[in-house]
Enzyme design. Structure first.
Site, short mmCIF file in Angstrom:
data_model
loop_
_atom_site.label_atom_id
_atom_site.label_comp_id
_atom_site.label_asym_id
_atom_site.label_seq_id
_atom_site.Cartn_x
_atom_site.Cartn_y
_atom_site.Cartn_z
N GLU A 243 0.78 -1.21 0.02
CA GLU A 243 -0.11 -0.04 0.03
C GLU A 243 0.78 1.12 0.01
O GLU A 243 1.54 1.59 0.87
CB GLU A 243 -0.87 -0.01 1.28
CG GLU A 243 -2.01 -1.14 1.51
CD GLU A 243 -3.02 -1.17 0.44
OE1 GLU A 243 -3.02 -0.08 -0.32
OE2 GLU A 243 -3.54 -2.27 0.33
N CYS A 277 -2.20 9.59 2.29
CA CYS A 277 -1.88 8.89 1.08
C CYS A 277 -2.97 9.01 0.02
O CYS A 277 -2.84 9.16 -1.07
CB CYS A 277 -1.65 7.39 1.46
SG CYS A 277 -3.17 6.59 2.02
P1 NDP Z 1 8.33 5.10 4.73
O1 NDP Z 1 8.19 4.18 3.36
O2 NDP Z 1 9.21 5.87 4.83
O3 NDP Z 1 8.11 3.95 5.74
C1 NDP Z 1 7.04 3.12 6.01
C2 NDP Z 1 7.51 1.94 7.08
O4 NDP Z 1 8.51 1.24 6.44
C3 NDP Z 1 8.17 2.72 8.22
O5 NDP Z 1 7.54 1.81 9.29
C4 NDP Z 1 9.71 2.68 7.93
O6 NDP Z 1 10.41 2.60 9.20
C5 NDP Z 1 9.54 1.28 7.14
N1 NDP Z 1 10.82 1.10 6.48
C6 NDP Z 1 11.91 2.07 6.32
N2 NDP Z 1 12.83 1.25 5.43
C7 NDP Z 1 12.26 -0.02 5.21
C8 NDP Z 1 13.13 -1.06 4.83
N3 NDP Z 1 14.40 -1.06 4.07
N4 NDP Z 1 12.64 -2.12 5.02
C9 NDP Z 1 11.33 -2.38 5.56
N5 NDP Z 1 10.83 -1.36 6.21
C10 NDP Z 1 11.30 -0.18 6.17
O7 NDP Z 1 6.73 5.67 4.64
P2 NDP Z 1 6.41 6.79 5.68
O8 NDP Z 1 6.38 6.38 6.82
O9 NDP Z 1 7.04 8.15 5.51
O10 NDP Z 1 4.69 7.15 5.16
C11 NDP Z 1 4.50 8.00 4.24
C12 NDP Z 1 4.20 7.17 3.01
O11 NDP Z 1 3.19 6.10 3.11
C13 NDP Z 1 3.58 8.05 1.93
O12 NDP Z 1 4.32 7.63 0.40
C14 NDP Z 1 2.03 7.59 2.01
O13 NDP Z 1 1.40 8.08 0.58
C15 NDP Z 1 2.15 6.49 2.13
N6 NDP Z 1 0.83 5.71 2.68
C16 NDP Z 1 0.19 4.99 2.09
C17 NDP Z 1 -1.10 4.58 2.38
C18 NDP Z 1 -1.84 3.57 1.76
O14 NDP Z 1 -2.76 2.75 2.20
N7 NDP Z 1 -1.56 3.23 0.30
C19 NDP Z 1 -1.97 4.67 3.58
C20 NDP Z 1 -0.64 5.55 4.42
C21 NDP Z 1 0.41 6.13 3.82
P3 NDP Z 1 10.77 3.99 9.63
O15 NDP Z 1 9.80 4.98 10.01
O16 NDP Z 1 11.14 3.61 11.25
O17 NDP Z 1 12.04 4.54 8.95
#
Ligand code: NDP
Length: 506
Positions: A243, A277
């Protein structure tokens, strides 16, 4: 609470993004502790699946009760870790509770065993299909809706019969701890393993979860991280739900209710400081109503303030401020104009609403996810042009149409997983509807029946009821059986071909 020092490498602190105050300090889970969490979850598998739909519904109902009664408490934690207004926090929690209720009460109907017609060729068989839990589900969540978004996976995975290991964003670990503690309160002490556990940390902890042998990984976050998650999961053929981000468009037709469209557009674009999002980031308006719409949107935007106690909170992720600024700068450098806000609207922590017009379609303000309280408004000559422009991007998450007569038709033509007609973002709150995108917005679905099935595998069973008239699966099959089989297939399907030919000739 004091800030961490350099010796605290194995801890992270969550901060209030409005003030910089430390909200909580959490130990970081390394690969070994992530593996241990998955092992504990696996110990809970037999117990949780053994409870059956009713038993699981009972426990999830108790959890729902705790979430509902202490909604205010949880909203406080969300408010502190994300900075969003308390009312907005409550809104996302309320919708998550609605999803939890739906998932628990519909799991049996959606996933339970059903008889299927075996067809004439195998009429001697009884055919059934059911959807069985996969095992342990890993959930990786973002910070923008730290309850609603991960619960879209957690609630559906649990209701489908899977224990869950959840890695919240490093910005919102306290929310994750609260959710898991609340479920632990209602799980019997005698239950083995752990039904919902947290693993806390940064990207490395998420990457460790991808490699920890979970049976499926549900990721919500940015497209870039989604690709890394998929690559890590590919090593062990762990299936994924992605997502990811969006660049949602809102279309305003010439016959739309302009006041309602502008009000919805303002909320869709600016609420949660644009960190949604499925937030509205681009608006395409029919030229006949463009001026009237822009005037109403401008007035609405001017009435919204980002402030410590405003309708908009701070930017939760500090580095997002630079992204938003760069998109505004790019739009203006390419001939766009800010009719509300602009570069001056971008503060250190808070960004005021910004409405951009005359922005070329190749500007990053149109092509990339901004994730801030900004929106572009573009004049179109027809709704066909609006559909083409909306569909031109690489994302395909949500979309919105305001039109008196053509809403459903335009909605179907938009290449996005979800569309609201004459309201905004409503699809996310309807628990029976699937949620997810296409293209760079990812794949797979949470919510609704599809969301339950996402955390299962289809189990098909064909049981022979009576001996077949023709035994086809034996080396004893003779020429007579082959002839009878060919005759039967021709009788069943031959006519369709002839009809097809006749139709083509005609
Ligand atoms: P990120 O992609 O930065 O992070 C998402 C999660 O992945 C966090 O828990 C993050 O940890 C973790 N993460 C980071 N690097 C890795 C890795 N290499 N392997 C596995 N996990 C990892 O997104 P954001 O938290 O900044 O959220 C915003 C984004 O989410 C926007 O693009 C938004 O559009 C999207 N989003 C999509 C939704 C949907 O349903 N389609 C709903 C809500 C948001 P950490 O934060 O600790 O770095």
């Amino acid at each position: 609470m004091t800030h961490l020092t350099e010796s605290d490498v194995d801890k992270l602190e969550s901060l209030n993004p409005a003030t910089g105050d430390v909200v909580g300090v959490h130990a970081i889970d390394d690969a070994a502790s992530v593996a241990a969490a998955v092992a504990r979850a696996r110990e809970a598998v037999d117990w949780w699946t053994g409870l059956g739909f009713d038993g699981r519904k009972h426990i999830l109902g108790l959890w729902r009760g705790v979430l509902t009664r202490r909604m205010g408490q949880l909203a406080d934690v969300v408010h502190q870790e994300t900075g969003k207004p308390h009312g907005d926090a409550q809104l996302e929690i309320g919708l998550a509770i609605e999803h939890l209720a739906w998932a628990a009460s519909h799991a049996e109907k959606v996933l339970g065993r059903k008889r299927k017609a075996p067809g004439l060729l195998l009429a001697n068989q009884a055919a059934t299909v059911e959807y069985l839990p996969l095992g342990v589900i890993g959930v990786i969540g973002p910070w923008n809706y730290p309850v609603f978004t991960p619960m879209g996976s957690i609630a559906y995975a649990l209701a489908a019969g899977n224990p869950v290991v959840f890695k919240p964003s490093e910005l919102t670990p306290g929310v994750g701890v609260w959710l898991a503690d609340a479920l632990a309160e209602v799980v019997p002490a005698s239950a083995p393993g752990a039904l919902l556990q947290l693993v806390i940390g940064r990207g490395e902890t998420g990457a460790a979860l991808c490699r920890a042998g979970v049976d499926k990984l549900a990721f919500t976050g940015s497209t870039a991280t989604g690709k890394q998650v998929m690559a890590a999961c590919a090593e062990s053929l762990t299936p994924v739900v992605i997502e990811a981000g969006g660049k949602d468009a809102l279309l305003v037709d010439a016959d739309a209710d302009i006041t309602a469209a502008a009000d919805a557009a303002a909320w869709g674009a600016f609420s949660n400081a644009g960190q949604t999002c499925i937030g509205v980031e681009r608006i395409y308006v029919h030229e006949r109503v463009y001026d009237a719409f822009l005037a109403e949107l401008t007035a609405a935007a001017k009435g919204v303030r980002a402030d410590i106690d405003g309708q908009l909170g701070p930017m939760t992720l500090p580095s997002q401020v630079d992204v938003v600024r760069s998109h505004i700068d790019d739009a203006l450098a390419r001939g766009g104009r800010a009719v509300v806000g602009g570069p001056g609207a971008v503060g250190e922590r808070f960004i005021q609403p910004t409405v951009l017009v005359d922005v070329p379609e190749d500007s990053t303000a149109i092509t990339e996810e901004t994730f801030g309280p900004t929106v572009t408004v573009t004049r179109v000559g027809s709704m066909d042009e609006a559909v083409d422009l909306a569909n031109a991007g690489k994302y395909g998450l949500g979309s919105t149409v305001f039109s008196a007569k053509r809403g459903p038709e335009l909605a179907r033509r938009l290449r996005s997983g979800m569309t609201s007609v004459n309201s905004v973002i409503s699809f996310a709150g309807i628990a029976s509807l699937p949620f997810g995108g296409v293209g760079d917005s990812g794949f797979g679905r949470i919510h609704g029946a599809d969301g339950l099935k996402e955390f299962t595998f289809a189990k098909a069973v064909a049981r022979q009821r009576i001996k077949p008239v023709m035994n086809l699966t034996t080396f004893g099959r003779d020429a007579k059986t082959d002839t009878a089989f060919a005759t039967l297939v021709t009788a069943l399907h031959g006519r369709a071909t002839q009809l097809g030919k006749r139709k083509r000739r005609g």
